[in-house]
Scaffold this motif. Structure first.
Motif, PDB file in Angstrom:
ATOM      1  N   GLU A 160       6.432   2.283   6.834  1.00  0.00           N
ATOM      2  CA  GLU A 160       7.866   2.271   6.607  1.00  0.00           C
ATOM      3  C   GLU A 160       8.640   3.579   6.337  1.00  0.00           C
ATOM      4  N   TYR A 161       9.930   3.747   6.803  1.00  0.00           N
ATOM      5  CA  TYR A 161      10.464   5.001   6.414  1.00  0.00           C
ATOM      6  C   TYR A 161      11.242   4.540   5.209  1.00  0.00           C
ATOM      7  N   ALA A 162      10.553   4.621   4.188  1.00  0.00           N
ATOM      8  CA  ALA A 162      11.154   3.997   2.936  1.00  0.00           C
ATOM      9  C   ALA A 162      10.042   4.529   1.678  1.00  0.00           C
ATOM     10  N   ASN A 163      10.619   4.494   0.363  1.00  0.00           N
ATOM     11  CA  ASN A 163       9.963   5.133  -0.682  1.00  0.00           C
ATOM     12  C   ASN A 163       9.998   4.136  -1.779  1.00  0.00           C
ATOM     13  N   PHE A 164       9.055   4.297  -2.694  1.00  0.00           N
ATOM     14  CA  PHE A 164       9.167   3.665  -4.064  1.00  0.00           C
ATOM     15  C   PHE A 164       8.935   5.122  -5.006  1.00  0.00           C
ATOM     16  N   SER A 165      10.096   5.275  -5.834  1.00  0.00           N
ATOM     17  CA  SER A 165      10.266   6.241  -6.773  1.00  0.00           C
ATOM     18  C   SER A 165      10.525   5.853  -8.106  1.00  0.00           C
ATOM     19  N   ILE A 166      10.064   6.546  -8.927  1.00  0.00           N
ATOM     20  CA  ILE A 166      10.176   6.355 -10.730  1.00  0.00           C
ATOM     21  C   ILE A 166      11.113   7.693 -10.991  1.00  0.00           C
ATOM     22  N   LEU A 167      12.414   7.112 -11.357  1.00  0.00           N
ATOM     23  CA  LEU A 167      13.164   8.260 -12.179  1.00  0.00           C
ATOM     24  C   LEU A 167      13.157   8.306 -13.431  1.00  0.00           C
ATOM     25  N   TRP A 210      12.018  13.154 -11.587  1.00  0.00           N
ATOM     26  CA  TRP A 210      11.608  12.239 -10.413  1.00  0.00           C
ATOM     27  C   TRP A 210      10.008  12.151 -10.353  1.00  0.00           C
ATOM     28  N   PRO A 211       9.698  11.540 -11.592  1.00  0.00           N
ATOM     29  CA  PRO A 211       8.156  11.896 -11.651  1.00  0.00           C
ATOM     30  C   PRO A 211       7.088  11.132 -10.691  1.00  0.00           C
ATOM     31  N   GLN A 212       7.526  10.299  -9.953  1.00  0.00           N
ATOM     32  CA  GLN A 212       6.667   9.676  -9.134  1.00  0.00           C
ATOM     33  C   GLN A 212       7.552   9.473  -7.889  1.00  0.00           C
ATOM     34  N   LEU A 213       6.575   9.596  -6.739  1.00  0.00           N
ATOM     35  CA  LEU A 213       7.189   9.416  -5.486  1.00  0.00           C
ATOM     36  C   LEU A 213       6.300   8.863  -4.348  1.00  0.00           C
ATOM     37  N   TRP A 214       6.314   7.799  -3.765  1.00  0.00           N
ATOM     38  CA  TRP A 214       5.569   7.298  -3.030  1.00  0.00           C
ATOM     39  C   TRP A 214       5.948   6.877  -1.532  1.00  0.00           C
ATOM     40  N   ARG A 215       5.258   7.252  -0.449  1.00  0.00           N
ATOM     41  CA  ARG A 215       5.617   6.520   1.020  1.00  0.00           C
ATOM     42  C   ARG A 215       5.193   5.131   0.812  1.00  0.00           C
ATOM     43  N   ILE A 216       6.069   4.138   1.431  1.00  0.00           N
ATOM     44  CA  ILE A 216       5.621   2.663   1.518  1.00  0.00           C
ATOM     45  C   ILE A 216       4.880   2.831   3.004  1.00  0.00           C
ATOM     46  N   ALA A 217       3.763   2.530   2.926  1.00  0.00           N
ATOM     47  CA  ALA A 217       3.054   2.789   4.139  1.00  0.00           C
ATOM     48  C   ALA A 217       3.364   1.850   5.256  1.00  0.00           C
ATOM     49  N   PRO A 272       1.071  -1.127  -0.103  1.00  0.00           N
ATOM     50  CA  PRO A 272      -0.158   0.148   0.020  1.00  0.00           C
ATOM     51  C   PRO A 272       0.703   1.290   0.188  1.00  0.00           C
ATOM     52  N   LEU A 273       0.262   2.035  -0.697  1.00  0.00           N
ATOM     53  CA  LEU A 273       1.329   3.657  -0.890  1.00  0.00           C
ATOM     54  C   LEU A 273       0.596   4.736  -0.289  1.00  0.00           C
ATOM     55  N   ALA A 274       1.255   5.463   0.502  1.00  0.00           N
ATOM     56  CA  ALA A 274       0.827   6.568   1.112  1.00  0.00           C
ATOM     57  C   ALA A 274       1.369   7.776   0.301  1.00  0.00           C
ATOM     58  N   ALA A 275       0.714   9.046   0.777  1.00  0.00           N
ATOM     59  CA  ALA A 275       1.296  10.347   0.086  1.00  0.00           C
ATOM     60  C   ALA A 275       2.535  10.579   0.644  1.00  0.00           C
ATOM     61  N   HIS A 276       3.937  11.080   0.134  1.00  0.00           N
ATOM     62  CA  HIS A 276       4.964  11.216   0.549  1.00  0.00           C
ATOM     63  C   HIS A 276       5.183  12.621   0.723  1.00  0.00           C
ATOM     64  N   PRO A 277       5.565  12.840   2.050  1.00  0.00           N
ATOM     65  CA  PRO A 277       5.598  14.709   2.217  1.00  0.00           C
ATOM     66  C   PRO A 277       6.451  15.590   1.359  1.00  0.00           C
ATOM     67  N   SER A 278       7.320  14.846   0.613  1.00  0.00           N
ATOM     68  CA  SER A 278       8.044  15.684  -0.369  1.00  0.00           C
ATOM     69  C   SER A 278       7.558  15.864  -1.603  1.00  0.00           C
ATOM     70  N   LYS A 279       6.599  15.044  -2.055  1.00  0.00           N
ATOM     71  CA  LYS A 279       5.861  15.073  -3.352  1.00  0.00           C
ATOM     72  C   LYS A 279       5.275  16.397  -3.676  1.00  0.00           C
ATOM     73  N   ILE A 280       5.577  16.983  -4.851  1.00  0.00           N
ATOM     74  CA  ILE A 280       5.208  18.250  -5.164  1.00  0.00           C
ATOM     75  C   ILE A 280       3.859  17.996  -5.952  1.00  0.00           C
ATOM     76  N   ALA A 281       3.057  18.826  -5.877  1.00  0.00           N
ATOM     77  CA  ALA A 281       1.616  18.771  -6.694  1.00  0.00           C
ATOM     78  C   ALA A 281       2.101  18.924  -8.124  1.00  0.00           C
ATOM     79  N   GLY A 282       0.982  18.166  -8.695  1.00  0.00           N
ATOM     80  CA  GLY A 282       1.342  18.000 -10.186  1.00  0.00           C
ATOM     81  C   GLY A 282       0.545  16.774 -10.787  1.00  0.00           C
TER      82      GLY A 282
END
Lengths: 93, 93, 93, 93, 93, 93, 93, 93, 93, 93
Positions: free
Chosen positions: I49-56, I40-47, G83-93
């Motif tokens: 966890e102090y971790a993320n999935f990103s698309i670069l 860095w078009p996508q950035l999600w928090r992994i619910a 499951p994916l939550a919002a990331h606090p560093s994500k910019i709107a877009g």
């Protein structure tokens, strides 16, 4: 009886160099005494790693544990023991 | 040069018993020929498993691969090779 | 000497029921003979799994391997052996 | 009820020797009290490792957790619990 | 007593659809009987997997193993049991 | 929506006892507030480990992450979340 | 709500080519219908593997499981949901 | 762009020998064509295993996937891709 | 070219709070600059966890490594990169 | 003889920056000397990680271990060595 043992050494990188040298010197003396007694017949370095594969030849599990837990590096090692049986294809020699 | 090799055998449980016996007989002959030539100096059964730890002593990686991939049981085995270097605490003998 | 053994049974789901019943009956007889001889003093089912933890008490690694590899279920099992030493906190009894 | 427990001890290598000795002495007393009460009927050292396999015999999961979390070494151990059921091939005795 | 159980189902992809449907129907009836008896109070599907997390509430390890090994899907499942103790922060309710 | 969460706590063994006690007290209050609000309906201790299995019932992934990352023990925990779906065999109740 | 999903496909190598082609064609149609509905906004091939990373955007865990378990390739896949939550560093877009 | 690729081949042991020989011959031709085109500059056998380490030099991820998924052995291989960047200590040459 | 990246942050629990806040602020600014540049078009928090999935989305492996190794949190992260190819079922959009 | 080596660097985050810079400078000089001697013909950064894949070309296992254990970063690295044999599909060149 033969035991296959893998030992991986994890010395802290900030260990005092004199302490480190002293532990390693004691480890070498300890190992060579067991080798001369015939209890540690094989000892190889795993290429590229601070680790070894060893063959120990002792009376029983208790003697094995006594010898391994007495290693000066024991508190810094991860050890994995595998008991070895005779292989039916092994030729005498 | 010395190589530490672990071999795990996974023969299908429904393999024809005659085929199985024939493969194992060929494996034994193959292994014993290499032992007599001094290329497979150590061979132990891992207690409780259809697996072995071996030490092979060959010229180079290519000879090692040729010998291992020629094992009659090769298609049925998982093999893990580890190159062995001299250990600084090893006594002559 | 004592050995801790974990055995996981992987019988094919399409094994003929009569064959399966016959193997399991032979396994039970084999196991109970060793228990009566004092060579398999402990045997527990791992709750929820087709697996067991066992303690075997035999002369040496070779006898252990002979007993385990003679199990009727041996070709269908994954086995992991751990040699057991005396624990310094163990009370007599 | 029987539980199989594996305990791996990870004492920091720089722990004060007096503190270490005191913890280990308390651990031994704690363990031997439970052994005398029949709640810790089996305790073996895993050969070559600072670890043990134990069998605990207690009323229920809560008593098990109370006993294990009360171990003086608990903050320094990795513990793995497996509930044990009766095995259908086990003979009385 | 409460047990946390994870069950992963591995049905062969070439299983006869009628056999498959019959096993699943029996599994459902078996599970619902235990739920009605209060022995299987929680049952959740792990999203995206043919697997579940369950809470079972039974007398002891033997009853747990009897119930789980009687599941019609038992030969096709990987099962992992974890005993649950009371948590000190749990509120009544 | 329901989430299955496993939390493993790794408090440093040399943490100041007063700091430790204060964190654990805040954790308990935080957890009990969520339990009273119905957002943390299940909480079990994993027997023998400083760990728990929890069921959280919240609006969505964002609320879940907000609650979990706000745990006073969050910096000291390894957390694993699994989303739970309805199981087709679950009876009403 | 967003879910990150990894799917690994394990088609049997001896599957009838016509059956295989038919399953894959149905999978493609099924996937594209969900993409057009906005429920499967991202789909990438993992380079070198018969596997994908996907982002699904659905109402809740139940809808997610219904969609995934309805995949024509579902019986041949290993699936892992995060499951994916919002990331606090994500910019709107 | 450079990619590091590990390929492990898992040919079924009961594959028809003629089919097997034909696949391997096609694989060799396919690989050598890519080598001659400069797209597969390095190819080594992992000693003792039916596996290789390769370096591929292609335009982008899509070309890499097209080349790898076109391998005659692709349905029988496990493949792991790692993108390679320039190393700051690498000398020109 | 697209890369899937998983980042797990392991900040020491005893890091000075001001240092920690400063690093995280720089990380946020760095990330948002790359997001605004479309790298860095996508950035999600992994619910949980102090971790993320990103698309670069960058030119090549070298640019990817330069960007990732320049992250203020880079010394505190475990990073896993997976190159992404086009999926044959992906619809335009 | 060729060896495939993976090196993962784990420098402590609180290492003194001057010490760190000095070690890295020595590492670079050491590596480039071996590259100029033809003993380290390939060196790639694993994108996104503080790690490399290398090919070493040395006389034997002993020389390999001497070179690797002499790396200034050796106490901070995890190293994995794989011996490489000639691949039967490799074209000359």
């Amino acid at each position: 009886m033969l035991y296959h043992v893998r030992m991986d050494v994890r010395l802290p990188v900030d260990l005092d160099p004199a302490v480190r040298a002293e532990i390693i010197a004691r480890e070498k003396a300890y190992s060579q005494k067991l080798q001369r007694e015939g209890k540690w017949p094989q000892l190889w370095r795993i290429a590229g790693e601070y680790a070894n594969f060893s063959i120990l030849d002792v009376e029983d599990h208790d003697e094995l544990h006594t010898l391994l837990s007495g290693l000066p590096l024991f508190p810094y090692m991860e050890i994995k023991v595998t008991p070895l049986a005779a292989h039916p294809s092994k030729i005498a020699g």
